[in-house]
Design a protein around this motif. Structure first.
Motif, PDB file in Angstrom:
ATOM      1  N   TYR A  13      -0.540 -19.768  10.687  1.00  0.00           N
ATOM      2  CA  TYR A  13      -0.596 -19.048  11.959  1.00  0.00           C
ATOM      3  C   TYR A  13      -1.600 -17.899  11.892  1.00  0.00           C
ATOM      4  CZ  TYR A  13       1.221 -16.516  16.073  1.00  0.00           C
ATOM      5  OH  TYR A  13       1.362 -15.872  17.285  1.00  0.00           O
ATOM      6  N   LYS A  14      -2.480 -17.869  12.898  1.00  0.00           N
ATOM      7  CA  LYS A  14      -3.530 -16.842  13.034  1.00  0.00           C
ATOM      8  C   LYS A  14      -4.402 -16.730  11.786  1.00  0.00           C
ATOM      9  CE  LYS A  14      -1.563 -14.037  16.717  1.00  0.00           C
ATOM     10  NZ  LYS A  14      -1.293 -12.662  17.211  1.00  0.00           N
ATOM     11  N   GLY A  15      -4.575 -17.862  11.108  1.00  0.00           N
ATOM     12  CA  GLY A  15      -5.499 -17.911   9.978  1.00  0.00           C
ATOM     13  C   GLY A  15      -4.938 -17.382   8.676  1.00  0.00           C
ATOM     14  N   HIS A  16      -3.643 -17.133   8.633  1.00  0.00           N
ATOM     15  CA  HIS A  16      -3.028 -16.614   7.407  1.00  0.00           C
ATOM     16  C   HIS A  16      -1.949 -17.581   6.927  1.00  0.00           C
ATOM     17  CE1 HIS A  16      -5.011 -12.695   7.628  1.00  0.00           C
ATOM     18  NE2 HIS A  16      -4.819 -12.765   8.941  1.00  0.00           N
TER      19      HIS A  16
ATOM     20  N   TRP B 143       6.585 -13.824   4.502  1.00  0.00           N
ATOM     21  CA  TRP B 143       6.392 -13.794   5.961  1.00  0.00           C
ATOM     22  C   TRP B 143       6.093 -12.391   6.481  1.00  0.00           C
ATOM     23  CZ3 TRP B 143       8.980 -17.321  10.018  1.00  0.00           C
ATOM     24  CH2 TRP B 143       8.774 -18.668   9.678  1.00  0.00           C
ATOM     25  N   ASN B 144       6.701 -11.373   5.915  1.00  0.00           N
ATOM     26  CA  ASN B 144       6.431 -10.026   6.405  1.00  0.00           C
ATOM     27  C   ASN B 144       4.988  -9.614   6.154  1.00  0.00           C
ATOM     28  OD1 ASN B 144       7.315 -10.042   3.620  1.00  0.00           O
ATOM     29  ND2 ASN B 144       7.304  -7.797   3.677  1.00  0.00           N
TER      30      ASN B 144
ATOM     31  N   ALA C 275      -0.619  -9.036   8.305  1.00  0.00           N
ATOM     32  CA  ALA C 275      -2.025  -9.452   8.242  1.00  0.00           C
ATOM     33  C   ALA C 275      -2.476 -10.130   9.522  1.00  0.00           C
ATOM     34  CB  ALA C 275      -2.224 -10.391   7.045  1.00  0.00           C
ATOM     35  N   SER C 276      -1.511 -10.718  10.248  1.00  0.00           N
ATOM     36  CA  SER C 276      -1.819 -11.424  11.492  1.00  0.00           C
ATOM     37  C   SER C 276      -1.735 -10.515  12.716  1.00  0.00           C
ATOM     38  CB  SER C 276      -0.847 -12.598  11.676  1.00  0.00           C
ATOM     39  OG  SER C 276      -0.902 -13.484  10.575  1.00  0.00           O
ATOM     40  N   GLY C 277      -1.401  -9.237  12.496  1.00  0.00           N
ATOM     41  CA  GLY C 277      -1.277  -8.305  13.607  1.00  0.00           C
ATOM     42  C   GLY C 277       0.044  -8.379  14.325  1.00  0.00           C
ATOM     43  N   VAL C 278       1.046  -8.985  13.684  1.00  0.00           N
ATOM     44  CA  VAL C 278       2.378  -9.108  14.270  1.00  0.00           C
ATOM     45  C   VAL C 278       3.244  -7.933  13.819  1.00  0.00           C
ATOM     46  CG1 VAL C 278       4.475 -10.521  14.347  1.00  0.00           C
ATOM     47  CG2 VAL C 278       2.230 -11.616  14.385  1.00  0.00           C
ATOM     48  N   THR C 279       3.984  -7.335  14.729  1.00  0.00           N
ATOM     49  CA  THR C 279       4.819  -6.169  14.426  1.00  0.00           C
ATOM     50  C   THR C 279       5.962  -6.525  13.471  1.00  0.00           C
ATOM     51  OG1 THR C 279       4.342  -5.143  16.550  1.00  0.00           O
ATOM     52  CG2 THR C 279       6.330  -4.401  15.409  1.00  0.00           C
TER      53      THR C 279
END
Length: 238
Positions: free
Chosen positions: A155-158, A166-167, A172-176
């Motif tokens: 997901y999102k290149g990571h 996952w955290n 790294a994907s810009g997810v909070t």
């Protein structure tokens, strides 16, 4: 005669108002944005408080009663806690658009049940590049199905990999990622050999209720309520 007619109408109006109000029969009953405990608390009612019900709808079952009452305050309270004199409907049903929202969609967080599509065919990889019947596969499916997000192991290149990464992948994907759970977010911990992820289905004052796979039951479904501090929380959509 004219005076008597007016007086009668006033009495009839007062009677109608009184019969449309019902007392709350428990202490500190929450009124929520939708018909279930996963929805946001809008206000609370004290025991004995009279509320007016504008419509009723089916929702989460509370002690065997799945009816929720929409009050004149615009929020929903479980009919179990309202003294209407019956376990059934006492007024019209709410329109389909009147069910409120817990996270922007009626599918978030969705029903609490084992609807995972691969529960009878564990083994091999799923469409999101995770092993079936593992916690990561179950949560990846929930993200796709209920959040409407095309999530997968890259997901999102990571590379999201095992649950214990996952955290970091989320950040790294810009997810909070934070310590504040919301229904429809992901509970995550590094504990164990590969960590664990679960689907947040309800949030209490100090607890969180999650659905999960491969925790208490090997390659199987489970639900539990634990202290909020047991997890950190990944907010892919909510």
């Amino acid at each position: 005669m004219k005076f008597s007619i007016i007086a009668f109408l006033l009495q009839a109006t007062a009677f109608t108002t009184l019969t449309a109000a019902y007392p709350i029969k428990a202490d500190d009953v929450n009124c929520r944005s939708g018909p279930g405990t996963s929805y946001t608390v809008k206000k609370s009612y004290a025991k004995g408080k009279d509320i007016s019900i504008t419509c009723q709808t089916a929702g989460e079952s509370i002690k065997g009663n799945n009816i929720w009452d929409k009050t004149s305050d615009g929020c929903y309270v479980s009919d179990y806690y309202v003294q209407t004199g019956t376990d059934g409907y006492v007024t019209k049903k709410c329109s389909s658009s009147g069910g409120g929202s817990g996270g922007g969609s009626s599918s978030i967080p969705g029903p609490v049940k084992d609807d995972y599509p691969y529960k009878s065919s564990c083994g091999g990889t799923d469409p999101w590049l995770y092993f079936k019947c593992q916690c990561t596969s179950f949560v990846a499916w929930r993200i796709n199905k209920r959040l409407g997000v095309k999530f997968h192991n890259q997901y999102k290149g990571h590379h999201w990999g095992n649950a214990n990464s996952w955290n970091d992948a989320a950040k790294a994907s810009g997810v909070t990622v934070n310590n504040t759970p919301k229904p429809g977010c992901i509970a995550q911990t590094d504990a164990g050999s590969a960590g664990h992820v679960a689907w947040v289905t309800a949030v209490g004052d100090k607890t969180v209720t999650v659905e999960e796979y491969n925790y208490a039951t090997v390659e199987g479904y489970g639900k539990r309520t634990v202290p909020k501090g047991n997890f950190r929380y990944i907010h892919i959509k909510v």
